[in-house]
Scaffold this active site. Structure first.
Site, PDB file in Angstrom:
ATOM      1  CE  LYS A 267      41.986  36.828  44.846  1.00  0.00           C
ATOM      2  NZ  LYS A 267      41.330  36.435  43.602  1.00  0.00           N
TER       3      LYS A 267
ATOM      4  CD  GLN B 232      42.330  34.342  40.870  1.00  0.00           C
ATOM      5  OE1 GLN B 232      41.921  34.431  42.020  1.00  0.00           O
ATOM      6  NE2 GLN B 232      42.635  35.410  40.162  1.00  0.00           N
TER       7      GLN B 232
ATOM      8  CG  ASP C 108      35.128  36.594  43.212  1.00  0.00           C
ATOM      9  OD1 ASP C 108      35.917  37.484  43.551  1.00  0.00           O
ATOM     10  OD2 ASP C 108      35.476  35.479  42.780  1.00  0.00           O
TER      11      ASP C 108
END
Ligand code: GUN
Length: 285
Positions: free
Chosen positions: A53, A97, A120
């Site tokens: 990422k 995460q 997200d």
């Protein structure tokens, strides 16, 4: 024999689009885009994802801010960090995460992220917006799947779409996105009785059930588009998907490989969401 959908190429094209738009917005509006990536503990797979990422941020010209926290971080400490990042103007997107260590309630953390920075699209506000088709962010993996289907040129309208898997992250939002594109959608899961029969109806089959080579060629309709979201290990420890690629490719018209299919798309869509977040926060349409 199926044509293989090249996820790496489609992902590179999405990142290129994001990089170009980012450069333009920097020139025209002085926009500076930043993504905060938070990792708690030492899970090796999470570490790889986080590094990828950060690398993708560099590729498209975003700043990334990494917060690597100790395994023993408390829920309160993580909530405090999320609140700081919610207020930090350099940070347009926040990605925590998952999975988190078991002593931390993932839901509490997701709920604490400002919906405007929730790249997200896991926050209940963003999940709800997807239901009514008025979203800013699409969850990265289902959005990546849509882009791969689009790359085949196959029109979803009126097609029988079968989603195997009902997770909040993939199966459920995937079904909504296919529905919004006028697909006729069936969701199957581990308790579905006539799974083979239903899979055989699919013009577009998206599989996200988390079981190695679970869908075999005899469950696939001739000419179907097959998208494999799985990331599993086979009996020899080799990376494979939820679809048995060798038998499935004999039936499908288009199929994604694992690795190199859906995987690379997720990060590309995260970059797209981060740019969308930055634009909205700056009042640029
Ligand atoms: N862990 C595995 N996939 C994801 C993802 O898409 N987002 C986050 N935040 N964590 C993950």
């Amino acid at each position: 024999m199926a044509q293989i959908i090249d996820g790496k190429a489609v992902s590179a094209a999405v990142k290129e689009e994001v990089a170009l738009e980012n450069a333009r917005l920097k020139d025209e509006h002085g926009l500076k885009v930043g993504l905060a990536v938070v990792i708690v503990g030492n899970d090796p797979a999470s570490r790889v994802y986080v590094n990828n990422k950060k690398k993708a941020c560099e590729t498209v010209g975003f700043q990334s801010f990494e917060y690597a926290l100790d395994e023993n971080t408390t829920q309160e400490q993580l909530l405090d960090l999320v609140n700081v990042l919610n207020r930090d103007e350099r940070v347009n997107g926040i990605l925590v995460q998952l999975p988190l260590p078991s002593h931390i309630d993932e839901k509490a953390i997701i709920n604490a992220i400002s919906p405007e920075k929730d790249v997200d699209a896991f926050h209940p506000v963003n999940v709800g917006k997807i239901m009514i088709g008025e979203y800013s962010f699409l969850p990265c993996t289902p959005a990546g799947v849509m882009r791969l289907i689009q790359s085949t040129g196959v029109d979803i309208t009126g097609k029988q779409c079968v989603v195997v898997g009902r997770s909040n992250i993939v199966g459920k939002p995937q079904a909504m996105l296919l529905l919004q594109k006028n697909g006729t959608v069936t969701i199957c899961h581990s308790k579905t009785k006539n799974l083979k029969e239903l899979c055989l109806t699919a013009d577009i089959l998206v599989v996200a059930i988390g079981r190695a080579k679970f869908i075999t060629g005899d469950m696939i309709k001739e000419g179907a588009v097959v998208i494999d979201v799985g990331m599993d290990r086979d009996e020899n420890g080799k990376l494979c998907g939820d679809v048995d690629f060798e038998s499935a490719k004999e039936k499908a018209s288009y199929i994604t490989p694992v690795p190199g299919g859906v995987g690379p798309m997720t990060i590309a869509m995260l970059m797209k969401n981060t740019l969308t977040a930055a634009k909205k926060q700056a009042g640029i349409e």
